[in-house]
Design an enzyme around this catalytic site. Sequence first.
Site, short mmCIF file in Angstrom:
data_model
loop_
_atom_site.label_atom_id
_atom_site.label_comp_id
_atom_site.label_asym_id
_atom_site.label_seq_id
_atom_site.Cartn_x
_atom_site.Cartn_y
_atom_site.Cartn_z
N ARG A 172 0.83 -1.22 0.00
CA ARG A 172 0.00 0.00 0.00
C ARG A 172 0.86 1.27 0.00
NH1 ARG A 172 -2.23 -3.65 -1.02
NH2 ARG A 172 -3.90 -4.73 0.07
N SER A 220 -10.11 -0.07 4.89
CA SER A 220 -9.20 -0.27 6.02
C SER A 220 -8.43 1.01 6.31
CB SER A 220 -8.21 -1.40 5.71
OG SER A 220 -8.91 -2.61 5.65
N GLU A 290 -3.18 3.71 6.54
CA GLU A 290 -3.09 3.51 5.08
C GLU A 290 -3.77 4.69 4.37
OE1 GLU A 290 -4.70 -0.33 3.88
OE2 GLU A 290 -5.56 0.58 2.08
#
Length: 299
Positions: A172, A220, A290
Amino acid sequence: MMAVARDIHVQGELRYGEPMSRHTSWRVGGPAETFFLPASIDDLSAFLAELDTSTPVFWHGVGSNLLVRDGGIRGVVVSATKMLRKLERVDGYRVRAGAGLPCTQLARQCIRWGLGPSEFFAGIPGTVGGALAMNAGAHGGETWERVESVRTINRAGEFFQRAPSEYSVGYRNVTGPANEWFLEGLFRFEPGVEPSMETLNDMLERRKATQPLGLPSCGSVFRNPPGDYSARLIEAAGLKGHRIGGAEVSGKHANFIINRDNATAADIEALIDFVRRTVLEKHGVELVHEVRIVGEEAA
Ligand SMILES: Cc1cc2nc3c(=O)[nH]c(=O)nc-3n(C[C@H](O)[C@H](O)[C@H](O)COP(=O)(O)OP(=O)(O)OC[C@H]3O[C@@H](n4cnc5c(N)ncnc54)[C@H](O)[C@@H]3O)c2cc1C
């Protein structure tokens, strides 16, 4: 807030003070000083070339991984998703996709063409450009595993063709030439891998069962730490359902924060920080978010 770029001639649309809450999946975020919807790549290039070099530029996909603070974004937000939607099969296993194309469309068309593995793209509710910027991934697949080359534009409006070797790609996380954005990607799929609509539908069903889809979120919030899951750590810290203002840690998936009741970006950011500190205290693990957090705090 002082608007910028009013004297620049464009073919597309310039909006001043555009609320970013209309352009983020969390439905929060203050105004973009200038929000530019270019009509074409040439329009975008000419605009960037003419724009004062001191004006900050931020590139927006569809805002599915973005927390824009309540004070908004200074300078120019470029929203080129509508005009970068090309998708073409180049040859046997290669596909060229525009940065504004939704990843779900990339997945579905690749399945029709019999190109795999491509199903995982359907799990990412963002654009191809956002997936390239984030190395988005799902169900064991990651964007950059498929990239053969990318076309980019820089802050001066110049174009480049780049190879994956010019980027540092991680979980990511992608770093490459500064002040440059993706216009399209050339993706290579694998011979002998037969993708299926059934696998894609199973994947989406599993998501529906385990994620609070339908409520405003950004997916997320934290990356998974090595060898563990952020959702497990957050749940074990007793944080499911914890609320700050209108923001809430989802009871269905602890790594999701939902906008339960007219949350502000400040509520969400405060909850992100609270979760991070609590997990550190209880488990000794420092979670890294993230989601991209941008913009100014409210005055
Ligand atoms: C319900 C839900 C589920 C999700 N599940 C997943 C998942 O399974 N896996 C996963 O990886 N992500 C997931 N996400 C997060 C998100 O969809 C991805 O990170 C996606 O790649 C972001 O794309 P976007 O177009 O929305 O980008 P944005 O959120 O608009 O932008 C994200 C970042 O990318 C940059 N960016 C966007 N376009 C470009 C471009 N063309 N060139 C350069 N930089 C660019 C932006 O500047 C910003 O820094 C989920 C989100 C939601 C809401």
